[in-house]
Design an enzyme around this catalytic site. Sequence first.
Site, PDB file in Angstrom:
ATOM      1  N   HIS A   1      -2.000   7.160   7.546  1.00 48.62           N
ATOM      2  CA  HIS A   1      -1.014   8.044   6.893  1.00 48.62           C
ATOM      3  C   HIS A   1      -1.672   9.363   6.469  1.00 48.62           C
ATOM      4  O   HIS A   1      -1.089  10.432   6.615  1.00 48.62           O
ATOM      5  CB  HIS A   1      -0.424   7.382   5.644  1.00 48.62           C
ATOM      6  CG  HIS A   1       0.757   6.493   5.916  1.00 48.62           C
ATOM      7  ND1 HIS A   1       1.894   6.919   6.554  1.00 48.62           N
ATOM      8  CD2 HIS A   1       0.978   5.194   5.599  1.00 48.62           C
ATOM      9  CE1 HIS A   1       2.763   5.914   6.631  1.00 48.62           C
ATOM     10  NE2 HIS A   1       2.234   4.857   6.056  1.00 48.62           N
TER      11      HIS A   1
ATOM     12  N   GLY B   1       0.832  -1.190   0.000  1.00 49.02           N
ATOM     13  CA  GLY B   1       0.000   0.000   0.000  1.00 49.02           C
ATOM     14  C   GLY B   1       0.869   1.242   0.000  1.00 49.02           C
ATOM     15  O   GLY B   1       2.067   1.177   0.302  1.00 49.02           O
TER      16      GLY B   1
ATOM     17  N   HIS C   1      -3.855   1.193   8.023  1.00 53.43           N
ATOM     18  CA  HIS C   1      -2.486   1.740   8.000  1.00 53.43           C
ATOM     19  C   HIS C   1      -2.405   2.926   7.028  1.00 53.43           C
ATOM     20  O   HIS C   1      -1.831   3.970   7.352  1.00 53.43           O
ATOM     21  CB  HIS C   1      -1.522   0.611   7.609  1.00 53.43           C
ATOM     22  CG  HIS C   1      -0.092   0.989   7.476  1.00 53.43           C
ATOM     23  ND1 HIS C   1       0.898   0.534   8.327  1.00 53.43           N
ATOM     24  CD2 HIS C   1       0.562   1.774   6.576  1.00 53.43           C
ATOM     25  CE1 HIS C   1       2.072   1.037   7.960  1.00 53.43           C
ATOM     26  NE2 HIS C   1       1.901   1.783   6.892  1.00 53.43           N
ATOM     27  N   GLU C   2      -3.006   2.773   5.840  1.00 55.27           N
ATOM     28  CA  GLU C   2      -2.944   3.838   4.826  1.00 55.27           C
ATOM     29  C   GLU C   2      -3.805   5.041   5.203  1.00 55.27           C
ATOM     30  O   GLU C   2      -3.389   6.193   5.012  1.00 55.27           O
ATOM     31  CB  GLU C   2      -3.369   3.312   3.449  1.00 55.27           C
ATOM     32  CG  GLU C   2      -2.569   2.145   2.904  1.00 55.27           C
ATOM     33  CD  GLU C   2      -1.066   2.311   3.005  1.00 55.27           C
ATOM     34  OE1 GLU C   2      -0.568   3.457   3.036  1.00 55.27           O
ATOM     35  OE2 GLU C   2      -0.372   1.298   3.086  1.00 55.27           O
TER      36      GLU C   2
ATOM     37  N   CYS D   1       6.567  -0.388   7.413  1.00 57.91           N
ATOM     38  CA  CYS D   1       6.148   0.796   6.659  1.00 57.91           C
ATOM     39  C   CYS D   1       7.289   1.271   5.784  1.00 57.91           C
ATOM     40  O   CYS D   1       8.434   1.339   6.235  1.00 57.91           O
ATOM     41  CB  CYS D   1       5.733   1.910   7.629  1.00 57.91           C
ATOM     42  SG  CYS D   1       5.174   3.403   6.797  1.00 57.91           S
ATOM     43  N   LEU D   2       6.962   1.606   4.544  1.00 62.60           N
ATOM     44  CA  LEU D   2       7.992   2.091   3.612  1.00 62.60           C
ATOM     45  C   LEU D   2       8.599   3.406   4.097  1.00 62.60           C
ATOM     46  O   LEU D   2       9.697   3.761   3.698  1.00 62.60           O
ATOM     47  CB  LEU D   2       7.381   2.285   2.212  1.00 62.60           C
ATOM     48  CG  LEU D   2       6.918   1.002   1.509  1.00 62.60           C
ATOM     49  CD1 LEU D   2       6.133   1.353   0.249  1.00 62.60           C
ATOM     50  CD2 LEU D   2       8.098   0.099   1.178  1.00 62.60           C
TER      51      LEU D   2
ATOM     52  N   GLN E   1       2.904   9.931   1.955  1.00 57.70           N
ATOM     53  CA  GLN E   1       4.249   9.349   1.938  1.00 57.70           C
ATOM     54  C   GLN E   1       5.098   9.841   0.777  1.00 57.70           C
ATOM     55  O   GLN E   1       6.322   9.703   0.797  1.00 57.70           O
ATOM     56  CB  GLN E   1       4.165   7.815   1.860  1.00 57.70           C
ATOM     57  CG  GLN E   1       3.604   7.172   3.105  1.00 57.70           C
ATOM     58  CD  GLN E   1       3.515   5.672   2.945  1.00 57.70           C
ATOM     59  OE1 GLN E   1       2.554   5.150   2.401  1.00 57.70           O
ATOM     60  NE2 GLN E   1       4.535   4.952   3.410  1.00 57.70           N
TER      61      GLN E   1
HETATM   62  O1  GNR Z   1       4.319  -2.727   2.361  1.00 56.16           O
HETATM   63  C1  GNR Z   1       3.769  -2.600   3.468  1.00 56.16           C
HETATM   64  N1  GNR Z   1       3.566  -3.699   4.231  1.00 56.16           N
HETATM   65  C2  GNR Z   1       2.797  -3.693   5.384  1.00 56.16           C
HETATM   66  C3  GNR Z   1       2.863  -4.812   6.205  1.00 56.16           C
HETATM   67  C4  GNR Z   1       2.106  -4.867   7.352  1.00 56.16           C
HETATM   68  C5  GNR Z   1       1.260  -3.816   7.671  1.00 56.16           C
HETATM   69  C6  GNR Z   1       1.200  -2.705   6.871  1.00 56.16           C
HETATM   70  C7  GNR Z   1       1.954  -2.644   5.727  1.00 56.16           C
HETATM   71  S1  GNR Z   1       1.836  -1.248   4.693  1.00 56.16           S
HETATM   72  C8  GNR Z   1       3.411  -1.264   3.967  1.00 56.16           C
HETATM   73  C9  GNR Z   1       3.510  -0.195   2.899  1.00 56.16           C
HETATM   74  C10 GNR Z   1       3.337   1.148   3.548  1.00 56.16           C
HETATM   75  O2  GNR Z   1       4.144   1.640   4.290  1.00 56.16           O
HETATM   76  N2  GNR Z   1       2.215   1.767   3.311  1.00 56.16           N
HETATM   77  O3  GNR Z   1       1.969   2.948   3.911  1.00 56.16           O
HETATM   78 NI    NI Z   2       3.164   2.991   5.730  1.00 56.97          NI
END
Ligand code: GNR
Ligand code: NI
Length: 179
Positions: A146, A46, A142-143, A100-101, A51
């Site tokens: 953000h 995601g 999670h997104e 998270c990236l 980001q």
């Molecule tokens: O690639 C991603 N893997 C992930 C694994 C577990 C919970 C959330 C994520 S999201 C992350 C990509 C990202 O940082 N999206 O904002």
């Molecule tokens: Ni993230």
Amino acid sequence: MALLNILKYPDPFLKTKAAPVQSIDLEVKKLISDMVETMAMARGIGLAATQVGVGKRVVVLNVPVGENDEERRERGKNLVVLVNPEIVGSSGSITYDEGCLSVPGVTAEVERFSNVTVKALDRDGAPFEIKAEGLFAIALQHEIDHLDGILFIDRLSRLKRELIKRKYKKAMERQDRAL
Ligand code: GNR
Ligand code: NI
């Protein structure tokens, strides 16, 4: 198409709240395709516009689902674009080791809703609703976090957050030395 730069913690922009998209114009469409490309390149499941330094409520997701490995690997198969996403229903709880990236190199267990219903607009501006569970539900939360300036580390207890921050700093220093 273009690859976008992914902001890394502690970039202050990651703490900002994104504004709703008023109209899905060419600029937003370009943002969406660039985000899809950037997510694929970064091997993320995601990506939120925050980001990549854009304060608009846009999310792209590509959560691997499917019966077998072949289905899971099919690229773009599970691509979902969400403009102005909103959680309209939630239930249960699930704990998952999140990454998270924008906080590379560290993971931590985060508790979230196990099931969510999210409404959003697609890339053509058509409203839709999705019911999600498991990793798909986790990634959606999670997104959307953000877009509200919240990172997964903000959802940890203070003690765990401080430990993760220290780990992260060390990982970053190691990376800097390797460059
Ligand atoms: O690639 C991603 N893997 C992930 C694994 C577990 C919970 C959330 C994520 S999201 C992350 C990509 C990202 O940082 N999206 O904002
Ligand atoms: Ni993230």
